[in-house]
Design an enzyme around this catalytic site. Structure first.
Site, mmCIF file in Angstrom:
data_model
loop_
_atom_site.group_PDB
_atom_site.id
_atom_site.type_symbol
_atom_site.label_atom_id
_atom_site.label_comp_id
_atom_site.label_asym_id
_atom_site.label_seq_id
_atom_site.Cartn_x
_atom_site.Cartn_y
_atom_site.Cartn_z
ATOM 1 N N HIS A 1 0.830 -1.201 0.000
ATOM 2 C CA HIS A 1 0.000 0.000 0.000
ATOM 3 C C HIS A 1 0.863 1.249 0.000
ATOM 4 O O HIS A 1 1.973 1.246 0.500
ATOM 5 C CB HIS A 1 -0.986 0.023 1.169
ATOM 6 C CG HIS A 1 -0.363 -0.027 2.527
ATOM 7 N ND1 HIS A 1 0.163 -1.181 3.067
ATOM 8 C CD2 HIS A 1 -0.201 0.943 3.474
ATOM 9 C CE1 HIS A 1 0.617 -0.936 4.287
ATOM 10 N NE2 HIS A 1 0.425 0.351 4.544
ATOM 11 N N LEU A 2 0.316 2.278 -0.618
ATOM 12 C CA LEU A 2 0.924 3.604 -0.603
ATOM 13 C C LEU A 2 0.093 4.498 0.296
ATOM 14 O O LEU A 2 -1.141 4.471 0.234
ATOM 15 C CB LEU A 2 0.943 4.226 -2.002
ATOM 16 C CG LEU A 2 1.793 3.585 -3.083
ATOM 17 C CD1 LEU A 2 1.654 4.378 -4.374
ATOM 18 C CD2 LEU A 2 3.244 3.493 -2.653
ATOM 19 N N HIS A 3 0.754 5.290 1.106
ATOM 20 C CA HIS A 3 0.099 6.359 1.846
ATOM 21 C C HIS A 3 0.209 7.599 0.964
ATOM 22 O O HIS A 3 1.308 7.945 0.515
ATOM 23 C CB HIS A 3 0.811 6.629 3.170
ATOM 24 C CG HIS A 3 0.738 5.498 4.139
ATOM 25 N ND1 HIS A 3 -0.196 5.448 5.142
ATOM 26 C CD2 HIS A 3 1.484 4.370 4.243
ATOM 27 C CE1 HIS A 3 -0.020 4.338 5.840
ATOM 28 N NE2 HIS A 3 1.000 3.663 5.315
#
Length: 117
Positions: free
Chosen positions: A102-104
């Site tokens: 996941h990317l923030h």
């Protein structure tokens, strides 16, 4: 790595088993609001396919990371954030707590001026 993991919270969000404030979706990824935001705009972008972290996703198919960044850009700009930060924690020692790539996407704060280099 499998396409899904039965005990992964992000896989459950992807499957619609857990509700989320979805801000965008494409054929490869989904973007939803972080439940514990660290910035005025804090969205998570996750691939639909389960891989433990960004390095594992890139190893499986480098295009996955491109799809994540594209959706991150679309969602940030649609929310009025022309400037934003992307963070991908890889491993528990780097702060990763959910082991699904996941990317923030962080934005909306003029105080995000820290330089890391």
């Amino acid at each position: 790595m499998s396409a899904t993991s039965h005990d992964c919270v992000f896989c459950k969000i992807v499957a619609g088993e857990i509700p989320a404030d979805v801000l965008g979706r494409n054929d490869h990824a989904i973007a939803f609001a972080d439940l514990a935001p660290q910035a005025p705009f804090h969205v998570l972008v996750v691939p639909l396919e389960h891989h433990e972290d960004a390095a594992a996703s890139a190893a499986a198919d480098p295009a996955i990371i491109g799809h994540l960044v594209t959706l991150a850009d679309e969602v940030a700009k649609a929310s009025g954030n022309e400037d934003y930060r992307l963070v991908a924690n890889t491993g528990a020692g780097a702060g990763q707590t959910v082991f699904h790539t996941h990317l923030h996407v962080l934005g909306g704060s003029s105080s995000m001026t820290e330089t890391l280099v």
